[in-house]
Design a protein around this motif. Structure first.
Motif, short mmCIF file in Angstrom:
data_model
loop_
_atom_site.label_atom_id
_atom_site.label_comp_id
_atom_site.label_asym_id
_atom_site.label_seq_id
_atom_site.Cartn_x
_atom_site.Cartn_y
_atom_site.Cartn_z
N GLN A 30 0.87 -1.17 0.00
CA GLN A 30 0.00 0.00 0.00
C GLN A 30 0.91 1.22 0.00
O GLN A 30 1.75 1.36 0.88
CB GLN A 30 -0.90 0.00 1.23
N PHE A 31 0.75 2.13 -0.99
CA PHE A 31 1.66 3.26 -1.07
C PHE A 31 0.92 4.56 -1.34
O PHE A 31 -0.22 4.56 -1.81
CB PHE A 31 2.74 3.03 -2.13
N SER A 32 1.60 5.65 -1.02
CA SER A 32 1.09 6.99 -1.28
C SER A 32 2.22 7.81 -1.89
O SER A 32 3.39 7.43 -1.81
CB SER A 32 0.65 7.66 0.03
N ARG A 33 1.85 8.92 -2.51
CA ARG A 33 2.85 9.79 -3.11
C ARG A 33 2.69 11.21 -2.60
O ARG A 33 1.56 11.68 -2.42
CB ARG A 33 2.70 9.79 -4.63
N SER A 34 3.80 11.90 -2.41
CA SER A 34 3.83 13.31 -2.02
C SER A 34 4.87 13.99 -2.87
O SER A 34 5.79 13.35 -3.41
CB SER A 34 4.25 13.47 -0.55
N GLN A 35 4.78 15.30 -2.97
CA GLN A 35 5.82 16.07 -3.64
C GLN A 35 5.91 17.46 -3.04
O GLN A 35 4.94 17.96 -2.46
CB GLN A 35 5.60 16.15 -5.15
N PHE A 36 7.10 18.06 -3.14
CA PHE A 36 7.30 19.42 -2.67
C PHE A 36 8.45 20.04 -3.46
O PHE A 36 9.33 19.34 -3.95
CB PHE A 36 7.58 19.47 -1.16
N ASP A 37 8.40 21.36 -3.62
CA ASP A 37 9.44 22.10 -4.33
C ASP A 37 10.38 22.75 -3.33
O ASP A 37 9.96 23.19 -2.26
CB ASP A 37 8.85 23.22 -5.20
N VAL A 38 11.66 22.82 -3.71
CA VAL A 38 12.65 23.55 -2.93
C VAL A 38 13.22 24.64 -3.83
O VAL A 38 13.70 24.36 -4.92
CB VAL A 38 13.78 22.62 -2.43
N VAL A 39 13.12 25.89 -3.35
CA VAL A 39 13.64 27.04 -4.08
C VAL A 39 14.94 27.43 -3.39
O VAL A 39 14.97 27.70 -2.19
CB VAL A 39 12.64 28.21 -4.07
N PHE A 40 16.01 27.47 -4.18
CA PHE A 40 17.34 27.77 -3.65
C PHE A 40 17.71 29.22 -3.93
O PHE A 40 17.24 29.81 -4.91
CB PHE A 40 18.38 26.86 -4.31
N PRO A 41 18.60 29.78 -3.12
CA PRO A 41 19.08 31.13 -3.40
C PRO A 41 20.05 31.11 -4.60
O PRO A 41 20.62 30.07 -4.93
CB PRO A 41 19.81 31.53 -2.12
N GLY A 42 20.20 32.25 -5.26
CA GLY A 42 21.16 32.36 -6.36
C GLY A 42 20.69 31.67 -7.62
O GLY A 42 19.50 31.60 -7.90
N GLN A 43 21.63 31.14 -8.38
CA GLN A 43 21.34 30.52 -9.68
C GLN A 43 21.06 29.03 -9.61
O GLN A 43 20.97 28.37 -10.64
CB GLN A 43 22.53 30.76 -10.63
N LYS A 44 20.91 28.48 -8.44
CA LYS A 44 20.63 27.05 -8.31
C LYS A 44 19.20 26.78 -8.75
O LYS A 44 18.29 27.52 -8.40
CB LYS A 44 20.84 26.61 -6.86
N PRO A 45 18.98 25.72 -9.52
CA PRO A 45 17.63 25.48 -10.04
C PRO A 45 16.65 24.98 -8.98
O PRO A 45 17.00 24.17 -8.12
CB PRO A 45 17.86 24.39 -11.10
N THR A 46 15.41 25.48 -9.04
CA THR A 46 14.34 24.98 -8.19
C THR A 46 14.18 23.50 -8.50
O THR A 46 14.26 23.07 -9.65
CB THR A 46 13.03 25.74 -8.49
#
Length: 175
Positions: A30-46
């Motif tokens: 039995q499984f579930s899925r989650s997701q979240f975004d991380v926004v970094f400072p500078g030119q690092k990609p979200t």
């Protein structure tokens, strides 16, 4: 043209992620899925992080795992510097006496994924290195079981404290 190819490449990666996370589970998983975004400072990609929490019952044992994968949201200037000072996932195997009662942690394990997420901008493989497994225990069909997890990460250079993400627990296993 370059933007079109980048968009097509990003959509392909997203489709691959959906296919990986949509892989069929056995009747006892039995499984579930989650997701979240991380926004970094500078030119690092979200970056978008995906977690799949799974409770599995097999051979008289119940186990819980959390699998993490991730991808950059947009192709941006690549900054090869460290993104996290810490990135840890804690997988928990939980039980409850009734379907609606409170969860109680039975087993737990914390896995340090800092190096893996810093070294790889994208990761969609299901391998031991990106899975955190709560130790198995004897299955009792009279109680309700689930797998749950929490991610705690600290972004390098943002001047803020660590961030905690409570991820969606798996559906209940019973009977």
């Amino acid at each position: 043209m370059r933007h079109l190819l980048t968009a097509v490449g990003s959509m392909g990666a997203a489709a691959a992620a959906c296919m990986l996370l949509a892989a069929p589970a056995s009747a006892t998983d039995q499984f579930s899925r989650s997701q979240f975004d991380v926004v970094f400072p500078g030119q690092k990609p979200t970056t978008t992080y995906y977690a799949q929490n799974t409770a599995s019952q097999k051979n008289g044992l119940i186990s819980g795992k959390s699998m993490l994968s991730w991808q950059i949201v947009d192709d941006q200037a690549i900054d090869l510097s460290q993104r996290f000072t810490s990135f840890k996932v804690t997988a928990r195997l939980e039980e409850r006496l009734t379907k609606t009662s409170e969860d109680h942690v039975v087993t737990t394990k914390t896995c340090d994924l800092t190096r893996l997420v810093n070294d790889n901008y994208t990761w969609f493989l299901d391998e031991p290195v990106n899975n955190c497994l709560a130790p198995s225990t004897t299955y009792d069909g009279e109680v309700w079981w689930s797998a749950d997890s929490t991610v705690v990460y600290d972004i390098e250079g943002d001047g803020k404290a660590a961030i905690t993400k409570n991820l969606q627990g798996s559906p209940l296993v019973h009977g």
